[in-house]
Every structure is written in C-alpha cells, then in structure tokens.
Design a protein around this motif. Structure first.
Motif, short mmCIF file in Angstrom:
data_model
loop_
_atom_site.label_atom_id
_atom_site.label_comp_id
_atom_site.label_asym_id
_atom_site.label_seq_id
_atom_site.Cartn_x
_atom_site.Cartn_y
_atom_site.Cartn_z
N ALA B 99 0.84 -1.21 0.00
CA ALA B 99 0.00 0.00 0.00
C ALA B 99 0.87 1.26 0.00
CB ALA B 99 -0.93 0.00 1.21
N PHE B 100 1.97 1.21 0.71
CA PHE B 100 2.88 2.36 0.66
C PHE B 100 3.59 2.46 -0.70
CE2 PHE B 100 7.37 3.59 0.87
CZ PHE B 100 7.18 4.97 0.99
N LEU B 102 2.93 1.44 -3.69
CA LEU B 102 2.22 1.83 -4.91
C LEU B 102 2.02 3.35 -4.97
CD1 LEU B 102 -1.12 2.39 -4.46
CD2 LEU B 102 -1.06 -0.05 -4.03
N GLN B 103 1.91 4.00 -3.82
CA GLN B 103 1.77 5.45 -3.82
C GLN B 103 3.11 6.11 -4.14
OE1 GLN B 103 -0.89 7.00 -0.46
NE2 GLN B 103 -0.44 4.96 0.26
N ALA B 130 2.71 1.18 -11.13
CA ALA B 130 2.97 1.28 -9.70
C ALA B 130 2.89 -0.10 -9.03
CB ALA B 130 1.99 2.25 -9.06
N ASP B 131 1.92 -0.89 -9.46
CA ASP B 131 1.82 -2.25 -8.92
C ASP B 131 3.05 -3.08 -9.32
OD1 ASP B 131 -0.72 -1.67 -7.83
OD2 ASP B 131 -1.46 -3.66 -8.32
#
Lengths: 463, 463, 463
Positions: B99-100, B102-103, B130-131
C-alpha cells in the motif's frame, strides 16, 4: 433454551416457499432487456449502422460485475470466518442469504427502478445492482453474526432488501442524489439497519458464549482472504455502475488511492492504541477497508487522488479508534452487540462518505468538469442543477437513509424476536455445531486421542 | 537483544509521516490524465468523430490491472504464509508495504516517465506500473522475510522504489529496451537487491529461530493459494502494458504455455532430486512460477508457443535445482540467508528471461513481424532499429540492472543495519507474536488444555 | 502392496517425456492465429478501414478465459482439498494434470477442429477450449481422488483428452449440436468416464483407509474456497465461447439465476434429509454448483431467467438426494467408489442439462429469437435448421457422449490397472505422506510434544 433449534422443517420449508414465490414472480414479471434478448438486440443492431456486438453492455459491465460478485461471496463470506468455531456458518449462511437476496433484489429494484410495460428488464446492470443490495444485507449480517439462525437471516433479508429498494428509489430517483459506490444506500443503510436489529435482539447473557467469540490463528488467516479480496476489488465496486468513460475510470482510481492511504492509517493507529505497539488483526481485517466505503459517493466526482487519500486516511483512523474505544461503549451502554464491528467499517465511514460526497458536489463547477459535468450530475441536462442545492440533496439523502435504516431495523428486529425461528440459546452462540453435521468421528485425528473436543451438539476435529 | 522491538511509536510515526508526505506531494504534483479527467476526456471526445467512451483506456487495461493487483496482494501475500508462525506478518506486512509502495512508485515513476508541464498524470496505466514496482519490493521482502521489522521494510521500500524508477528509466527511456513483463526491471532487480540486503543483514545466530523457519500442513495450503493465483494471472501480468492488439494477445498466450511447461518440469525434478521420489511443497509453490518470470521480456515478441515452452521448461528445471543445491551453498558459503529462495524463483529465471529476450530481439526481422515490427520494437519508427544492436542493448540492460540492484541493495542494507528499527532478536525471528496482539487466551481450545503453547511474547492458539 | 510406490524415476521420466513430445509437436504443428501473429494481425488490420486493435478477440474473450482459468486451478483444486490428509495432493496433482492437459488438449482439439494448411492455429479461444477439456479430466480426477498415483493420473489424462476431442468433434462438427457450457461434452463426458475408471479400479479393501476418507474442520473451509470460486465464475464458464453480443450476455445471466435457485434448493434439501435438520458441508460444497452444470447447454438459448431458476432448483435437489441416497448404493451395489461424488455434481446434472438443452432447442422459433436465431443455432444460415430435428440431434449427442465416456473409461481403467504406476496400497489411500516430503520434524509443534502423529511414510505436523 426450551425452544428447539432443530431446522429440519423450518429451514427447508422457508427456502422452498421463497424460491417458489421467486420463480412465479420471475415467470410473470421478468424479461430479458434489449442487450440480452435475442430478438431485440438483433433488431436494434440491424437498425444502427455503427452499433455492433462489441458494444453490448456485457463487455463494459461484466468484468466489474465479476469483481463485485467476488466481493459479495468471497469477500464478505471469508471476512466473517474469523470466529474460531463459526467458519462453516459464516461462509455458508453468507452464501445462502446472498443467493436469496440477489433474486429478491432483482424484483424489488426492478419494480422501483421503473417497469417497462409492466415488466422488469434484466441484464448485467441489474445483476450488479442486485449484488449491491445483497451487500447491504451482508453488512447487517455482520452485526448479528453468531447469534441468529439461518431462518432469521432469511427473514431479515426479505425485509431489508425491500426497504433498501425503497430508500434507493427515494435517493436516486426522487432526490436525484449521486451515490455510485453506495456510501449511503449500501453502507450507511446496511450498517444502521443491522445495528438496530442487533440492539432489539440484545442478549444480556451472551457472556455464556464469549469463549467462542474470538479468533484462532488459522481462522484469522481465512478472514484475511476476505479482507484482501474486498480491498483489491473495491475500485471495481465503486465504479461498477457509473457512466462509461472518464467517470468509471476516475472512480476506480480514486478508490485505489483512498484505500492505499487508509491502509497506512490503519497500521499506524493499530500499533499506537496498543500498549506494546502490537498490531491487532481485527483492525487490519476491517479498518483497512474503510477507505473504500468513504469514497463511495464522491469517488466519481473530481475528488482528485490527493483528496481521496485524505478521505482514506481519515476513514482508517476513525475506524481503528472506533474498534478500540467506541465498540465497547456501544455494547456496555447502548446494548448494541456488534459481532464484526460494522459500525466502524461501514457505519461511520459510510456517514463520512456521505458528507464528503455532499461537500464535493457542492464544490462542483463547469470550470473543473467541462462538458463532463452532465455525465457526473445527471440533472445538469435538465437545467435544474446548481451545486449548492445538489450538495443539500446529498445531505438530505444521508438523513433519510439513517431514518429508513433505523426504523426498518427496529421493525425487522421486533419480527425476528418472535420465538419461532430456532435462534441459538445464549450458551450456543458462535457455534457451528448447532447447524452443521459433525465430522471426523472416525478420523485419524481422533485415533491418536488428541485434537478433538466434544462441544455443542457436534464433535469436531479441530483442524 | 537489548534493543527494544516495541513498535508503539516508531511504526505509527513512520506511517503517518510517510502518508502526510505522500498526500502533500500528490496535492502539488499529481493530476488526472486525459482519460480520467472530466474536462479533458470530454473535450477530446467531442473533437473526434470516431472516439467514444468505449475507447477509454480503462476498458482495455483495467481487467489486466485487477489481475496484477490480485498477484501483488493475494499472490505475494499468501505465497509467504508458508511459515508456521509468520502468516499474519507475511500477509499483513505484504499489505502494508504494498500500500505504501504503490503510492510512492506513482510519484517516482511519474517523475522519471515524463512530467506534463511539471505535473504527473495518472490513470490505469500508471496504476499498473505502480503495482509492478511494488512487485519488485515484495520480491526483496521474500529474502528478508521473518528477519526484519515493518519499520525496516518501509525504509527498504522507500529506497528500492526510488532505485527501481531510476533503473526502469535507464532501461526503457535511454536504452529503449523491451521489458514488458519485467524479467529485468522487476524480477532481476528485485531479486538481487533483496539478496544483497539480506547479505548485509546476515545473522550468524539465526539457528536460534530455525525451529520456526519451516512450514506446517495448513500453512503450506495457504501458501498454495498464493502460488496458484500468481500462476493463473501471470499471463495478465506480462501482457498488462504491452501495446494493444496482437502484442498483448500474444504475450498472454506465450506466458500461458511457458508456465504449463514449467509446471511439468517442476514436478519432474522435484521428484527426481528426492531419494524417495517424493515431491517437495517448496518446489511446487515456487519453481512452477519461474516460467512466468523467464518470458517476461521475450513474451511480447514472436517467441512462438514452442519457444515459450522450452524457456518455461528450462526455468522450472533450474529453479528446482537451485532450491535443492544452490540455496544451501549461498547460505553456508556466501552468508546469504534467503528465506523464500527468491534467487531461484526471481533471480536466475529473471536473468534467463533477460538473455532469452536479448536473443529473441536479435533474431527479429520484418519477414516475421511484418507491419507489426514497430509495434513491438518502438524504435523501428525512428529508423534507428536494427536487430543486432537491439539485442545488444537488451544485454546491456541486464548488466545495468544487476549493477543497480547490487549497489542499491548494499546501501540500503547498511542503512537497515542501524539499531533503531526494532529488528527482531535472533531468537525471535519468524515469529508473529512479536508484532501481533495475542489471541485465543480465553478460547475453547485453551479450556481443553491442549493445542496451545506459550511462545515468544504471545500466546497463540495453534489452529 | 508388494508394488513399490516410489516415484523417483517413474514420475520424472513420464513428465519429461510427455513435455518433450509436446514441445516437438508444438514446434512442428502450432502457429499463432490471425489475432496473435504480428504479421497477420497487422496485415488484416491495414486492409480494413474499420477494424482496429480494440477489436482483437483478446478484449472480448480474455476476461472470460481468466475466470475459467481460476475455476480450473483454484476451483477444482481447492474443492478437492476437503480430505483431511490429501490437501497437497488435491491441489498439487490438480495443478500437474491440468498443466499437462491444457497443452495436450490444444493439439487434440486443434487437430479435430480443423487444421489450417496442416497447422493448428492458437489464440485465446483455443486457450479457453483447452481449459474446458482440462475441466473434464479434473471431473474424472474427482472420482478416483486419493486412490491413484500421479503417474496414473497423467496416463488417464492422455486418453481422456484424446477421447474428449473426438467426442466434441462428433457433437459440434458432425451433429452441429449446441453445447456452449459443456453439459454434455464436459460434465457428462467427464463424469461417466471417471465413474467407469473408478469402477474398473474397484478396491474391495478400501475400508482400510476409510479413517482418512473424510474431512476435518479447516480442510472443509479450504474446500469452500474452491466451491465459491466455481459458483461465482460459472456464468463466465458457460458464456466463454458463445457468439458475441446477446448470446454471451444471456448465457451469463441465465447461469447466474440458475445457480442462485440451486443454492436455495441445496440448503433446503440438505437440512431436510438430516434427522436433526443439520446442514452437510458435502452438499453445500458440491450440490450448490449443479445449477451451473444443468444450464450448460440451454444457457445460450432463450431459456429465460424463470426457466433457468426452475432448472437450477431441480439440479440442486437431485444432487443432494444423490449424495444422500444414491452414492452409498453405487458403492455397495455397483462397486463404484466415487470419492467426490462426481455423479451427483456432474453426472446427473449434466444429463439433466442435455435434456433441457434438447427440449429448449426443439421449442425454438423465429418468433422468439428474431434475427438472433442464426446466432444461437449456426445451421439456420445453411437453411438446414428445423427445431424438431435440432432437438433430436441434441438428444442423440447425449447418447453418443454417454457411450464414448463409458467405453473410453473402460479401456482407460483397464490400462490403469497395470501394476506399473506406483498406485497406493489399500492402507495408504487418501494420504499425502506417500507422495510428499515430510515437514515439521524440527518445528515448534513437535517440541511441545503434541500435535504430531506418525503416519504413512511421513511425519506431518497436523496444522
């Protein structure tokens, strides 16, 4: 306790009667829509020079439908398997009431969304809407998990689906409200309906089953399957029935960023509220999803990635704090026994989502949306739109939803209190053995004289 | 051991600070792209007679994105649950750092992939990228699994994502290399970065935790959930960002055949290297996936089903042999403690994939590709393309990737060695109890006096 | 028992030989089709003013393919993990034989479906068809689960795939039958083939392993993962290779309603046939899926939601009754040991589906289908179509399928009886320890002196 929990006649009779009613109503009321009917589709297709099979709505909605479908059956189903002895019932009853609700919802929503010459038209969009309505019932299921028989759950679904359709009709058709991802119609409604039901069904002696009202190691891992699927597919959920093009694309992306920010907030506050800085599986399993709920209304608007992340972060924070500080108070002071903590995952984040939606709608302008304005706010085309009144209708929609949910939950709860549904006794809550045939009597595990324990009405191997 | 592992302040502070930084940077730098912005999409749409909502990139990329998303969160997350007492951390920390990452990756990749008037444009393609970058971090996570605190993992992610974006920029933008499925950028980079980090963090006394560094029956089944999802969706992974049309279609199919052949090789060699001919779950869980890694570069080329199967068969073979013969040597001789054996699943197959890509590119010709040549090799259009130099640039790309990974891993490893992150002591590696709140103290299971054991800082029911 | 079960040479040799044969045949026979070949796709594209990359069949078939793929590997794989000690083999052997079968099926189906200048053309549609054929093999696997070595299973797959392709050719190409979802070609064929194999392999002393032929608590939850994925994606399965447009849309929707009605029937009859009104996991895991099988032929026709629900309800009912009353009789009287009860899930519902398809086809008319008639019934265009003969051919197709399945199963069963495949002895059926390397010898669990038990050739931690 004197009441029998034997379901041999009650459950089959109810299932069979309901399905027969559904079949009769479908036979008299339901027709294929223009995109699923062999005759209509091919007539329309031949009349249009540019329209071809590739433009059937199937290709633009079905992938979203399948993601939503996974959330309903795997997401909700496994999320609730966290209880140590209630895995069969969690995933099994979730399966049963979802299979019923999606049929009943097709009729109720079809009735309110507009009949075509007295007929309900069905296609992939009605399938998504039916799954959405089902989601609302499953949220309420989370509040009463472990304390209600499958017969009670089916009865609850009958009433909740009906009221959901009425509330959705008021919001979307009368107020012209925006709520593509259902912050209000699905989450707020499902949460407060379920909380009121569990309040009415309050059990003062639920402590007698408290040794089963907790998780074990592998049950928490099963629950994480549910969590992760809900988390991954939430962008599809919120965008499944928006308009084609930029709104659908934007909604999915806003939800993606909201969830990512929510996850960091969840881990942060989970560790912060624990004296030893340890993480709590309950928070990770649930609060990390609040970011999806909270952009359910505003996600299709020009919320920006930045705005989505702020909303997600807030949602994760209030959700963890709710689990830690509010849930115990709700139980001790308000007598609300909320097994899954739906107030923290769907209730508060749903209200937050409604407020964010109202504010974002009130800030909308042709400068920002350009020609896209009427694709997000349908009433632009009729000339009735102005941002302030739009924002106001969004806020009123929240109030109506809360009222409908609490009133509906009250009535439904009172009906479920009748002693005819085979509800479990206080000593046998959160226990699969009451509803599921025993296993493993002749298993290897028993042979070695370990690993089994006699509980409830059933003998279960513990692995 | 004197160092405290209490995460009460360190983890929350790091998460909150990182998310605040992300939100500020997103607020100042990130904008919707042409396909997600209400104004831009509708302007462009109106200016074009033929363009309609159905051509929004959402409909051509989003299903691939969701498959990739499942691989990142369910695939990697559950693959690592094979450890008997590290399931919460495997799936939980995977969730957190993904979650971090990908941002953060959105910003880093957006910066290097080209700003638009100083802004980063986002849409479904940037979400896939990003993934992908996140996948690289999760590969490295596999090497240090069980030996690092979540704070260390977040710090590792900060550096790794940044270097990933730099390396990707060099390969794709400067060298014009092909690497749609990331044999080099994702797998080789992630593997050698992680191996260097775990080398620097070498623990001579890790034996003290070796009784937990293994699987139990059901933990291996949970891990198979991860394996199977990775295996099924790998065709979507490799094809997610290729050009539309034949390249995307072909990449998915080549990957499908490579994986199928790889699976047969894996079963064959797993039985062959065991004295009793028994299969090893470690091999099935990991080596069967090497076929997807090894066609990550050449998959979009005219590799043919036949060529893909040969590559897949080789990848499965070297991966099993690596687990059996190389991993023990890496640990004893080179002091590389590689928990998940990422060298066998991502390292060697990644290098194989780079070599296959280089050779396949060098063999490309207009006779075979026809007008499709420029759709696979972008520099055909500029007239700079010739197969030999193309093959050469592919080979140089591998070398650069290895250098960047090893150098980056070294620096990052040294930073992670600082005694401020709450790393677990040698006796408490591979142990959820260090980071997760205990459960089941009052559960039925303990009542029967079986099935629990006091370990670490926590009391866990063992089921 | 004197026969060795050691697989050290037999399994690797068979896998390697088969894969080498596959690679050689793919190298000489298989080519990219028009939508996957760089040259062909771009030539065709340039010749057509309207055709563009977005119309590549990839975008209209690939999402369905991935759903089918999940059903094959996760659905079938996990459904069979219900046995307490056979989880590794269930999901692992499912993986192995599926990976082999899809390659072999590509060749066999390509050969019979029509060569192009002596070559087999492959693309996403052939991938779906190969997965379909694989599904048939996995159905048969369910009948012999726990009683056959992986070598036997691979040999069975060789023969079954071949006969499947022959039968499919007769039905679809010679009789022009409709069977998009494979009620006949996949389910009926796979079921009766498998039942005949298990009949030939009858073990009079299987009782010696009966203590392992049952589930435990968490193994049933793993199986529910398989069930739910099969249930959710069945609409994609039945619609994956129908014509584009209304047929695909309609098929998915009919299947959705059939499954929902089937689920209510399953819960109803599961409780009804139990003296205490308790539900049986075996029924929920299996019978709830029968609704998908039973609309596999008629689903693409104008069956209506109403008709689909009736069919689904019937299918669920006969499936539960079959598990309760027929399976014990098949074993005691006919010596058919059907581990997963495939007769109840695939056999009877498959026959029901064939009958429903025959009747629905016989009732078809231009009044109902309009111009869509020729899109469902291909022979309308040639002028040969009339509803009665169409219905008749559908019925004949069922008879041919039954004949082919029983005859093929007999021959295959006899071949599998040869004592050269390392079949498990009667005392070691349903036991992972025979094929899988032991684990957990040094685990914490053993340290505490509980939770392990010496079984078979392996030492397994029981969690």
């Amino acid at each position: 306790m004197a009441e029998s929990t034997n379901m041999r006649l009650r459950l089959p009779l109810l299932c069979i009667i309901l399905e027969v009613i559904l079949i009769v109503l479908f036979g008299t009321l339901v027709e294929y829509n223009d995109d699923t009917d062999a005759k209509l589709w091919n007539e329309n297709r031949n009349h249009s020079a540019t329209r071809n099979d590739h433009e059937n709505e199937f290709y633009y909605r079905y992938p979203s439908f399948q993601d939503v479908h996974v959330m309903i059956f795997v997401g909700f189903g496994f999320l609730m398997t966290f209880l140590q002895r209630y895995g069969f019932s969690s995933v099994g009853f979730n399966f049963l009431i979802a299979a019923f609700s999606l049929q009943w919802a097709t009729l109720m929503q079809g009735f309110f969304h507009g009949l075509h010459h007295g007929k309900i038209h069905v296609g992939v969009t009605s399938m998504i809407n039916a799954d959405f309505c089902t989601g609302s019932v499953l949220i309420s299921f989370g509040a009463v998990l472990g304390k209600t028989s499958p017969v009670q759950l089916l009865v609850m679904a009958i009433f909740e689906v009906t009221l959901f359709a009425v509330n959705e009709f008021i919001l979307l058709s009368i107020f012209g409200a925006n709520d593509a991802g259902g912050s209000m119609t699905i989450h707020t409604f499902g949460a407060y309906f379920g909380l009121m039901v569990t309040r009415v069904l309050y059990r003062p002696n639920l402590d007698k089953s408290k040794h089963r009202n907790s998780s074990v190691y592998h049950s928490d891992l099963f629950a994480m399957i549910g969590t992760i699927y809900l988390w991954m597919f939430w962008p599809s959920f919120n965008s499944a029935i928006t308009n084609y093009g930029d709104p659908q694309h934007r909604t999915a992306m806003n939800t993606y960023y909201s969830l990512a920010a929510c996850t960091l907030a969840t881990f942060a506050f989970s560790a912060l509220v624990n004296p030893e800085g340890k993480l709590d599986m309950v928070h990770i399993q649930n609060a990390a999803l609040a970011g999806g709920v909270a952009v359910g209304t505003a996600g299709e608007m020009m919320l920006t990635a930045f705005g989505s992340m702020i909303v997600g972060f807030l949602a994760g924070t209030i959700s963890v704090l709710g689990y830690k500080y509010l849930t115990p108070v709700l139980e001790s002071k308000l007598k609300i026994q909320d097994t899954c903590g739906i107030h923290n995952l769907h209730g508060m984040p749903g209200v937050l989502g409604a407020v964010v939606g109202s504010v974002t709608a009130a800030l909308a302008s042709p400068e920002v949306y350009g020609h896209g304005l009427q694709r997000v706010f349908a009433d632009v085309e009729t000339g009735k739109w102005n941002p302030q009144s739009k924002g106001g209708f969004q806020a009123i929609s929240l109030a109506v939803t809360l009222g409908m949910a609490l009133f509906g939950g009250l009535i439904t709860g009172l009906i479920l209190k009748l002693p005819i549904y085979g509800a479990p006794p206080d000593t046998q809550c959160f226990e699969d053995g009451l509803y599921w045939e025993k296993y493993c009597e002749y298993g290897t595990l028993m042979d070695v004289g370990l690993l089994t324990t006699k509980i409830g009405g059933g003998m279960f191997g513990l692995i």
